[in-house]
Design a protein around this motif. Sequence first.
Motif, short mmCIF file in Angstrom:
data_model
loop_
_atom_site.label_atom_id
_atom_site.label_comp_id
_atom_site.label_asym_id
_atom_site.label_seq_id
_atom_site.Cartn_x
_atom_site.Cartn_y
_atom_site.Cartn_z
N GLU A 117 0.81 -1.22 0.00
CA GLU A 117 0.00 0.00 0.00
C GLU A 117 0.84 1.26 0.00
N CYS A 120 0.79 3.70 -2.76
CA CYS A 120 -0.28 4.71 -2.96
C CYS A 120 -0.03 5.97 -2.14
N ASP A 121 1.06 5.98 -1.40
CA ASP A 121 1.38 7.15 -0.57
C ASP A 121 2.29 8.06 -1.39
N PRO A 130 -5.34 7.09 -5.45
CA PRO A 130 -4.72 5.84 -5.83
C PRO A 130 -5.57 5.13 -6.89
N ASP A 328 6.79 -4.23 5.02
CA ASP A 328 6.40 -3.39 6.15
C ASP A 328 6.14 -4.25 7.40
N ALA A 332 1.59 -2.14 10.19
CA ALA A 332 1.11 -1.28 9.10
C ALA A 332 -0.34 -1.61 8.72
N MET A 333 -0.75 -2.85 8.96
CA MET A 333 -2.15 -3.23 8.68
C MET A 333 -3.12 -2.41 9.53
N ASN A 336 -3.16 2.76 9.86
CA ASN A 336 -3.94 3.77 9.15
C ASN A 336 -5.38 3.32 8.90
N LEU A 337 -5.86 2.47 9.78
CA LEU A 337 -7.24 2.01 9.65
C LEU A 337 -8.20 3.15 10.00
N TYR A 338 -7.89 3.81 11.10
CA TYR A 338 -8.64 5.00 11.56
C TYR A 338 -7.59 6.02 12.03
N ALA A 339 -8.05 7.24 12.24
CA ALA A 339 -7.15 8.23 12.83
C ALA A 339 -6.64 7.71 14.16
N GLU A 340 -7.55 7.07 14.88
CA GLU A 340 -7.16 6.49 16.17
C GLU A 340 -7.68 5.05 16.21
N PRO A 342 -9.25 1.73 17.41
CA PRO A 342 -10.11 1.34 18.53
C PRO A 342 -9.37 0.36 19.46
N GLU A 343 -9.75 0.41 20.72
CA GLU A 343 -9.05 -0.40 21.72
C GLU A 343 -9.06 -1.89 21.38
N ARG A 344 -10.21 -2.36 20.90
CA ARG A 344 -10.33 -3.77 20.53
C ARG A 344 -9.28 -4.16 19.49
N ARG B 102 -7.97 5.65 3.80
CA ARG B 102 -6.89 6.04 4.70
C ARG B 102 -5.83 4.94 4.75
N ASN B 103 -6.29 3.71 4.85
CA ASN B 103 -5.34 2.61 4.96
C ASN B 103 -4.53 2.43 3.69
N ARG B 104 -5.21 2.45 2.54
CA ARG B 104 -4.48 2.11 1.31
C ARG B 104 -3.60 3.25 0.81
N THR B 105 -3.83 4.46 1.33
CA THR B 105 -2.89 5.54 0.99
C THR B 105 -1.95 5.79 2.16
N ARG B 106 -1.97 4.91 3.11
CA ARG B 106 -1.12 5.03 4.30
C ARG B 106 -1.26 6.40 4.96
N ARG B 108 -2.36 9.20 3.61
CA ARG B 108 -2.23 10.41 2.77
C ARG B 108 -3.60 11.03 2.51
N GLY B 142 -12.54 -0.08 9.12
CA GLY B 142 -12.36 1.24 8.51
C GLY B 142 -13.60 2.10 8.59
N PRO B 165 -12.71 12.24 11.89
CA PRO B 165 -11.91 12.32 10.65
C PRO B 165 -12.09 11.12 9.73
N ASP B 166 -12.90 10.15 10.12
CA ASP B 166 -13.08 8.95 9.30
C ASP B 166 -14.56 8.75 8.96
N PRO B 241 -16.67 0.89 16.06
CA PRO B 241 -16.09 -0.18 16.87
C PRO B 241 -16.84 -0.35 18.20
#
Lengths: 358, 326
Positions: A117, A120-121, A130, A328, A332-333, A336-340, A342-344, B102-106, B108, B142, B165-166, B241
């Motif tokens: 991925e 795509c950055d 992308p 990576d 890395a998985m 960038n799933l969310y800004a933050e 989740p705890e789970r 978000r994930n696939r552009t890391r 960006r 996501g 933001p998501d 979540p």
Amino acid sequence: MTTVAKFEINYLQFMDENGTFISKQVPPQFAQDIDTVKSLYRDMCLIRVLDQKAYALQRTGKMGTYPAATGQEAVGVGFGSAMTKDDVLVPYYRGQAAMIQHGVLMEEVLLYWGGDERGCDYKVAKQDFPIAVPIATQLLHAAGIAKAMQMRGEKRCVFTEIGEGGTSEGDFYEALNVAGIWNLGVVFVINNNQWAISVPSEIQTNCETYAQKAIAAGIECIQVDGNDIIAVKEASEKAAEKARNGGGPTVIECISLRLCDHTTADDATRYRPEGELDEGWKKEPILRLRKYLESKKAWSEADEEKMKKELAEEVQTAVDNYLNTAVDSPAAMFDNLYAELPERTLAQRELALARGAK
Amino acid sequence: MAAITLIEAVNKAMAYEMGVDEEVVILGEDVGANGGVFRATDGLQQKFGDKRVIDTPLAESMIAGVSIGMAAQGMKPVAEIQFMGFIFPAVDQIICHAARMRNRTRGRIHLPMVIRAPFGGGIHAPEHHSESTEAIFAHIPGLKVVIPSNPSRAYGLMLAAIRDPDPVIFLEPKRVYRIEKHEIEDNGEEYPLGMCFVDREGTDITLISWGAMLHETKQAAEKLAAEGISAEVIDVATVSPLDIDTILESVEKTGRACIVQEAPKAGALGSEIAAEIAEKGVMNLLAPIGRVSGYDTVMPYYRLEKQYMPKVEHIVEEAKRIVEYR
């Protein structure tokens, strides 16, 4: 009965397959500048070298599935060169020519098709989307980006590319419709390479042209010789200028031919009629531009050899950068799933890290 | 301070955020002059203009796809899908793009966007207007999936959803759009996403629900109290979540759990909650986990709708069975 609407589709071509400007039209200004033509030639050759290298990487197990654009270099390079850096590109999966033209790095293209991925950055083309693998979905993103530009009064535009097969998808029509009614600054480039994997136009559409699909959305359209980079670039520059200045969208159908398999996972000999490739190689875009440059005494065998050596080195550097990019971390998985996270999912991230890279 | 319904709270939250953040725009079918078929966007076009409250052509995939493009440019689209039954053409855009950009552009490109949709049964609506398909989205990494159960939560959670933001799927239980009013101060105070609410404290059993069904669940808790059973009631609110810790803490205290959902039983959110309790809290359980749900059938057209929906007495019955389990 009365006629309530009529339409016609114009076809644009400047240069024939012999590299000769056809007499009835004055070539655009940029085509009269030999250095510009040389640079377009070089950019197309770069894509061909990259595609060949990518194929070799896949065949030797160093890269995953890859879609080459052999024979279609004039489309991506042509419209890509009509874009400014402030415009936004929303590419399709076979979009490397336009992507690289607009600042995506070759190593990013390779990294992406190499399963990472981080490809795509984009380091340079920061706002470009992308590649969209689900067919035609990207056209709606282009419309949304153009909507934002319009709302902010920005003089920028969006280019998006799609194969001719993709024009059968619902998202294609939804995007054209909304771009038409909202007068959005999008240039829709249909890269008609005449094959949607194994499906030819005869069983894809009952339209005489793909361009005319724009008519139903009230969008201006044009069909161009997609092997003639002068025509592609000229049509694209006009459409871009219009889009940036509030003139709305354009559909440009570029007729080319896919001179390669659909991807490295395909075998076109299963469906391609005999003789098509031989004919296609006579009309392809790189050859005709070389013929033109030679006719102007602007290109020699020595120039060709020198360029090929440079391109090979350039591509090899990108390949080295790709191959030297370590896999990576499993983190890395998650990162960038969310800004933050989740705890789970944080617990799963820790688990993935504990299990390590194996 | 005015007493307002859930749908008015959704409207107020959107209006508040549009007033303080010019990047927030509304788009969807009939959201302009008509104010939405349920009036969620009532008056907003008059107040903020047709540039920010945008009537779209009738195409759901387009609504989601265009929102993605706008959000990528830093705008904050709040898109309405008129009914959740019509969200499916947009699912490709939501799952294949919104959830993973978000994930696939890391990192960006990220997409601060909300997709709202009324959902659930109980209003005698036409076919395809009554399903509860929240689990489809709750399954997708996501995305965040939020379901308010009352006016206050609708106001606070909508504000949080717009500011997130998501991408957030905001599902509005339309059966309770106008069932109750809350006094809400229109001060822009949000409720955090990803947090359950304990609506009633109890010691004998934990009843876990979300959306419209929370109302039946609370009534059941009242009835149980009359029979001497003390039920704790949890509003999940953010179904993804999932805030499983609050649920586990409660089950640790009560030793019993019953999940109440309007959706079909199999492969649903209730299954996930039950599995989490079984994985992490089984030693605290005094009885097997129970589930009260819709049937594993196609949501019936409205003549049989009532027979499909879980009711207060079903919850009471199941809770008693669990509490009396030996």
